[in-house]
Design a protein around this motif. Sequence first.
Motif, PDB file in Angstrom:
ATOM      1  N   HIS A 109     -22.599 -41.426 -29.804  1.00 66.33           N
ATOM      2  CA  HIS A 109     -23.369 -42.561 -30.666  1.00 66.33           C
ATOM      3  C   HIS A 109     -23.807 -41.796 -31.961  1.00 66.33           C
ATOM      4  O   HIS A 109     -24.941 -42.205 -32.456  1.00 66.33           O
ATOM      5  N   GLY A 110     -22.997 -40.927 -32.621  1.00 63.56           N
ATOM      6  CA  GLY A 110     -23.312 -40.507 -33.817  1.00 63.56           C
ATOM      7  C   GLY A 110     -23.708 -41.299 -34.928  1.00 63.56           C
ATOM      8  O   GLY A 110     -24.390 -40.798 -36.065  1.00 63.56           O
ATOM      9  N   ASN A 111     -23.041 -42.454 -35.117  1.00 67.61           N
ATOM     10  CA  ASN A 111     -22.894 -43.465 -35.971  1.00 67.61           C
ATOM     11  C   ASN A 111     -23.793 -44.747 -35.808  1.00 67.61           C
ATOM     12  O   ASN A 111     -23.691 -45.636 -36.541  1.00 67.61           O
ATOM     13  N   MET A 112     -24.618 -44.503 -34.813  1.00 68.22           N
ATOM     14  CA  MET A 112     -25.284 -45.567 -34.228  1.00 68.22           C
ATOM     15  C   MET A 112     -26.192 -46.220 -35.538  1.00 68.22           C
ATOM     16  O   MET A 112     -26.807 -45.893 -36.462  1.00 68.22           O
ATOM     17  N   ASP A 113     -26.189 -47.616 -35.644  1.00 66.07           N
ATOM     18  CA  ASP A 113     -26.825 -48.593 -36.718  1.00 66.07           C
ATOM     19  C   ASP A 113     -28.300 -48.253 -36.429  1.00 66.07           C
ATOM     20  O   ASP A 113     -28.841 -48.809 -35.304  1.00 66.07           O
ATOM     21  N   PRO A 114     -28.949 -47.774 -37.471  1.00 66.22           N
ATOM     22  CA  PRO A 114     -30.484 -47.697 -37.350  1.00 66.22           C
ATOM     23  C   PRO A 114     -31.469 -48.681 -37.280  1.00 66.22           C
ATOM     24  O   PRO A 114     -32.533 -48.589 -36.899  1.00 66.22           O
ATOM     25  N   THR A 115     -30.704 -49.940 -37.380  1.00 69.12           N
ATOM     26  CA  THR A 115     -31.522 -51.224 -37.554  1.00 69.12           C
ATOM     27  C   THR A 115     -31.006 -52.105 -36.161  1.00 69.12           C
ATOM     28  O   THR A 115     -32.085 -52.476 -35.674  1.00 69.12           O
ATOM     29  N   THR A 116     -29.972 -51.915 -35.837  1.00 71.50           N
ATOM     30  CA  THR A 116     -29.589 -52.846 -34.609  1.00 71.50           C
ATOM     31  C   THR A 116     -29.290 -52.153 -33.372  1.00 71.50           C
ATOM     32  O   THR A 116     -29.287 -52.920 -32.424  1.00 71.50           O
ATOM     33  N   GLY A 117     -29.163 -50.818 -33.551  1.00 71.39           N
ATOM     34  CA  GLY A 117     -28.974 -50.181 -32.267  1.00 71.39           C
ATOM     35  C   GLY A 117     -27.536 -50.156 -31.636  1.00 71.39           C
ATOM     36  O   GLY A 117     -27.375 -49.755 -30.384  1.00 71.39           O
ATOM     37  N   LEU A 118     -26.753 -50.799 -32.470  1.00 69.55           N
ATOM     38  CA  LEU A 118     -25.114 -50.989 -31.975  1.00 69.55           C
ATOM     39  C   LEU A 118     -24.187 -49.508 -32.632  1.00 69.55           C
ATOM     40  O   LEU A 118     -24.489 -49.330 -33.652  1.00 69.55           O
TER      41      LEU A 118
END
Length: 401
Positions: free
Chosen positions: A49-58
């Motif tokens: 999950h290195g590119n996880m969206d910091p706003t949505t958690g996706l």
Amino acid sequence: EGYAYQSDGVLVKLADMNSNTAVQVVKCTHPDGLTADTACPYCGKKCGHGNMDPTTGLCPDCGYQKAASLTVDGTTTFFNTFRDAAIEANGKTGALLTLLKDEVMQDTSSLTFGGGKITIDWNGHTLSGQPTNWNTVIALYGAELTLRDSSGNNAGVIYNQNADAIWVRGGGSLTIESGTYASRVFIPVGTAKISGGIFKNDPSSTYDYAIDTGDSRCLAELMAPGYTLALDPEGRELYDVYANKKTPEHTTVYVVPHASHIFDASGKCACGAAAPVQVVAGTDSSYFGDFEQAVNKAVTLSGSTVRLLKDVTYSGDSGIYINSGTFTIDWNGHTLSGSFWGNLLTITDTANVTLKDGSNTNTGGARQTGKGAAVRIAVGSEGIVNIKGGTYSPNVTRAER
């Protein structure tokens, strides 16, 4: 990798299947999570999950959606389960807990909030109790808990068919601004302020009522000022929140705006509120929720009587002025009170006013707890003030005219 078997709408592990298990292949949602080192037990995929969206958690790489986020002091942390986020939030002040996807609770214990000041945003998603368990979803023991749904249409839900959605067990305060709650919100103790939301209870529910105070108080005490309950979303059919301590059996109720009361010929509003002030003119009566409005009406009805039906608190900051009219104010054993800088009741000019306490106990009257007199008399030569009874605190003053 990335796909799993599903049976009856639930992902199943290969080890839990047998030759009679009917399945279909679906894209895996990784309900148990996955990391760079630990594969998803349903599909075998690994991802850091290195590119996880910091706003949505996706995570855009594997499609894994974190279940919840917790924001405290500007720092947001993501969690694989809502329970984990709730445990971390408990006791913190200024915490924002956000549900990021639908989740069914897997444990047999409730989510307990015993301290702190916490806001939960359902964010258009549903938190469900386990269908086979009988535990409350949220148990409030002392925290200041605010519940809302930022989706804007009450799409965020707590659903718990077998037990309470929310149980205020040991005090604290519960504020509900929006969201949908089923099958019961139980508030026998503590304080509550409900200003929005939908509360559902259908015949399949274990409990009978969508909102229940345990007979501890009327529903009106749970409502925020300017709101009440209705049996329809438009608020055409209001529910009597003053006479009832629980909502109708197996019925959905809606929180609707109710900024002011409309009193019928008996002095009662459809929400159940009784008028605090009555104006009697001959055989006719009219009812008011505001003392000053009642006085203004009496000014136009010579010989009328303004009668208090319950204690009234004046919420203005400049006092009530009577400069004309011929009428009586009957305290009727009740008190008009105010707390501001100035005189509570000022009678001036040509007003012809009689003040009395029709209860004949002198327990009714006017009380100013701020800086000023309860009654100030400043009538001219054509005005008269006749005090026949009542109690006036701190005093009655007279200005020479």
